[in-house]
Structure formats: C-alpha cells, structure tokens
Design a protein around this motif. Structure first.
Motif, PDB file in Angstrom:
ATOM      1  N   SER A  12     -11.507 -33.875   4.181  1.00 28.11           N
ATOM      2  CA  SER A  12     -12.342 -32.677   4.131  1.00 28.11           C
ATOM      3  C   SER A  12     -13.568 -32.731   5.028  1.00 28.11           C
ATOM      4  CB  SER A  12     -12.782 -32.423   2.688  1.00 28.11           C
ATOM      5  OG  SER A  12     -13.491 -33.535   2.191  1.00 28.11           O
ATOM      6  N   ALA A  13     -13.896 -33.849   5.579  1.00 28.30           N
ATOM      7  CA  ALA A  13     -15.104 -33.932   6.402  1.00 28.30           C
ATOM      8  C   ALA A  13     -14.773 -34.605   7.722  1.00 28.30           C
ATOM      9  CB  ALA A  13     -16.198 -34.711   5.673  1.00 28.30           C
ATOM     10  N   PRO A  14     -14.273 -33.923   8.718  1.00 27.46           N
ATOM     11  CA  PRO A  14     -14.075 -32.470   8.770  1.00 27.46           C
ATOM     12  C   PRO A  14     -12.663 -32.081   8.344  1.00 27.46           C
ATOM     13  CG  PRO A  14     -13.725 -33.365  10.938  1.00 27.46           C
ATOM     14  CD  PRO A  14     -14.088 -34.533  10.031  1.00 27.46           C
ATOM     15  N   THR A  15     -12.469 -30.785   8.138  1.00 25.78           N
ATOM     16  CA  THR A  15     -11.117 -30.273   7.924  1.00 25.78           C
ATOM     17  C   THR A  15     -10.371 -30.322   9.254  1.00 25.78           C
ATOM     18  OG1 THR A  15     -11.840 -28.004   8.334  1.00 25.78           O
ATOM     19  CG2 THR A  15     -11.840 -28.763   6.028  1.00 25.78           C
ATOM     20  N   VAL A  16      -9.062 -30.067   9.210  1.00 23.51           N
ATOM     21  CA  VAL A  16      -8.234 -30.145  10.412  1.00 23.51           C
ATOM     22  C   VAL A  16      -7.793 -28.741  10.822  1.00 23.51           C
ATOM     23  CG1 VAL A  16      -6.037 -30.966  11.339  1.00 23.51           C
ATOM     24  CG2 VAL A  16      -7.412 -32.459   9.875  1.00 23.51           C
ATOM     25  N   ASN A  17      -8.032 -28.405  12.077  1.00 23.79           N
ATOM     26  CA  ASN A  17      -7.531 -27.154  12.625  1.00 23.79           C
ATOM     27  C   ASN A  17      -6.168 -27.453  13.241  1.00 23.79           C
ATOM     28  OD1 ASN A  17      -6.873 -24.875  14.060  1.00 23.79           O
ATOM     29  ND2 ASN A  17      -8.908 -24.559  14.893  1.00 23.79           N
ATOM     30  N   ALA A  18      -5.116 -27.036  12.548  1.00 23.75           N
ATOM     31  CA  ALA A  18      -3.751 -27.308  12.998  1.00 23.75           C
ATOM     32  C   ALA A  18      -3.066 -26.045  13.495  1.00 23.75           C
ATOM     33  CB  ALA A  18      -2.957 -27.952  11.874  1.00 23.75           C
ATOM     34  N   ARG A  83      -3.802 -22.122   8.892  1.00 29.83           N
ATOM     35  CA  ARG A  83      -3.920 -23.593   8.893  1.00 29.83           C
ATOM     36  C   ARG A  83      -5.049 -24.061   9.799  1.00 29.83           C
ATOM     37  NH1 ARG A  83       0.976 -22.225  11.197  1.00 29.83           N
ATOM     38  NH2 ARG A  83       1.282 -22.902  13.341  1.00 29.83           N
ATOM     39  N   ASP A  84      -6.147 -23.308   9.802  1.00 28.05           N
ATOM     40  CA  ASP A  84      -7.279 -23.721  10.641  1.00 28.05           C
ATOM     41  C   ASP A  84      -8.311 -24.556   9.892  1.00 28.05           C
ATOM     42  OD1 ASP A  84      -8.224 -21.621   9.129  1.00 28.05           O
ATOM     43  OD2 ASP A  84      -9.168 -20.567  10.796  1.00 28.05           O
ATOM     44  N   ASN A  85      -8.125 -24.741   8.579  1.00 30.86           N
ATOM     45  CA  ASN A  85      -9.031 -25.587   7.782  1.00 30.86           C
ATOM     46  C   ASN A  85      -8.228 -26.437   6.801  1.00 30.86           C
ATOM     47  OD1 ASN A  85     -11.900 -24.916   8.471  1.00 30.86           O
ATOM     48  ND2 ASN A  85     -11.124 -22.856   8.056  1.00 30.86           N
ATOM     49  N   LEU A  86      -7.206 -27.121   7.296  1.00 27.90           N
ATOM     50  CA  LEU A  86      -6.414 -27.968   6.394  1.00 27.90           C
ATOM     51  C   LEU A  86      -7.280 -29.104   5.882  1.00 27.90           C
ATOM     52  CD1 LEU A  86      -2.985 -28.210   8.247  1.00 27.90           C
ATOM     53  CD2 LEU A  86      -3.724 -26.568   6.517  1.00 27.90           C
TER      54      LEU A  86
END
Length: 189
Positions: A12-18, A83-86
């Motif tokens: 979560s720190a950071p989230t993944v932009n997939a 899925r920009d904040n996985l």
C-alpha cells in the motif's frame, strides 16, 4: 503458507498502477494430495475506484505436488473495474481442501512482454565421483559448509534459488556483478 484458509499480500505504500499491465502471473505448488478438485481463488484489490476482482482457478487433484503457472488476464478478474491503485492480492481456499501451498514469481506483466523464461529441464547431473569433488553449489554433492551464495558486496544483483525439476538452481537477475564467498579456504591443488 500452512493452515491455509486465506492470506493476503499488501503493497500500500505506494500502491501499484498496473493500467499498462494485462496479466497477473503466479506460480503455486500444492504439496498435499487433494481429495478432489481444489478451488484456489485469487483476489486483486484496487484501493481507489477499481473495486475487488475475483478469479478462481480449479486445480485438479492430479496437478498437486508440481509447480502450476497461472497467467491470468485482468479481464478475467470479475468485479475489477480499474487497476491504477492496486494494493492487495488475496488468496482464498474456496474448496476447503488446500491445507498449504507455496507461491513464487508473483508479478504483473503486459502480454506484449513475454514472462521471463525458465529452463524446462534441470541441469545435467554431474558424474564425477564425490571423493574427487569440492562442491561450491550442487544438489549432487555435499557443498562447502558456510558458503555465502550472495555476499553483500554492494551489488544490485538479486539472487534466488529456483527449483527446476527438483534441482535447486541459482538464478541471477539484474546482474551487475556477483560473487560467492566460500565457507572456508580450500586446497584445490
């Protein structure tokens, strides 16, 4: 993972932009024989507006005790709209008959980029008699005790041991330089 019912991985720190990725890959190994088909659910969670995507892999009892590679298109995750904040990947035993599992090679990738290749077969088994060998790294011989296969010399290289057909194999990724530090001085004369 043992005593498995569900478990998650959080980043979560950071989230993944997939958004540029098309698939989730995971290799799993079920060490216990299943009495029937196992239902292994994978959830991908977006912390923004994307929701939670669900995908269930039906694993026949015949596929236990071997590595299973899952390449799952994001389009197969029902309920995942973005899925920009996985931030989580969750594994769930839907069938109640998967007591434990191993996981490796968990990553997102784009279908335009093939997954990294792994040899299909293990390295050849050496034939030199053990009495005439000083082994640094091998499943076939007794290795030098205390040998450091990844000494911290400031290198960027990532070293892992990968089982290939039951044979532990060293894998080097992101290689800039790498070394092995023997556990003790050896007379190789």
């Amino acid at each position: 993972y043992t005593d498995f019912n569900f478990v998650g991985i959080q980043f979560s720190a950071p989230t993944v932009n997939a958004t540029a990725m098309t698939h989730l890959h995971i290799d799993i190994y079920l060490p216990n024989t299943l009495p029937a088909t196992g239902r292994f659910r994978i959830e991908v969670v977006d912390s923004g507006t994307g929701g939670t995507g669900l995908f269930t892999a039906n694993i026949p009892a015949s596929q236990t005790q071997q590595w299973i590679s899952l390449d799952i298109p994001f389009s197969n995750f029902a309920g995942l709209s973005n899925r920009d904040n996985l931030w989580q990947v969750i594994f769930v035993d839907e069938s109640g008959n998967i007591p434990s599992f191993y996981a490796d090679n968990i990553y997102f990738y784009s279908a335009g980029t093939p997954p990294p290749s792994t040899p299909a077969t293990a390295a050849p088994t050496p034939t030199h008699p053990a009495a005439g060998v000083i082994s640094v790294f091998s499943n076939a011989y007794t290795n030098i005790p205390g040998t450091d296969l990844n000494p911290n010399w400031g290198q960027a290289t990532v070293v892992t041991q990968v089982p290939i057909q039951g044979n532990n194999t060293l894998k080097y990724a992101g290689l800039n330089y790498q070394g092995i530090q023997l556990g003790s001085p050896q007379n190789v004369s």
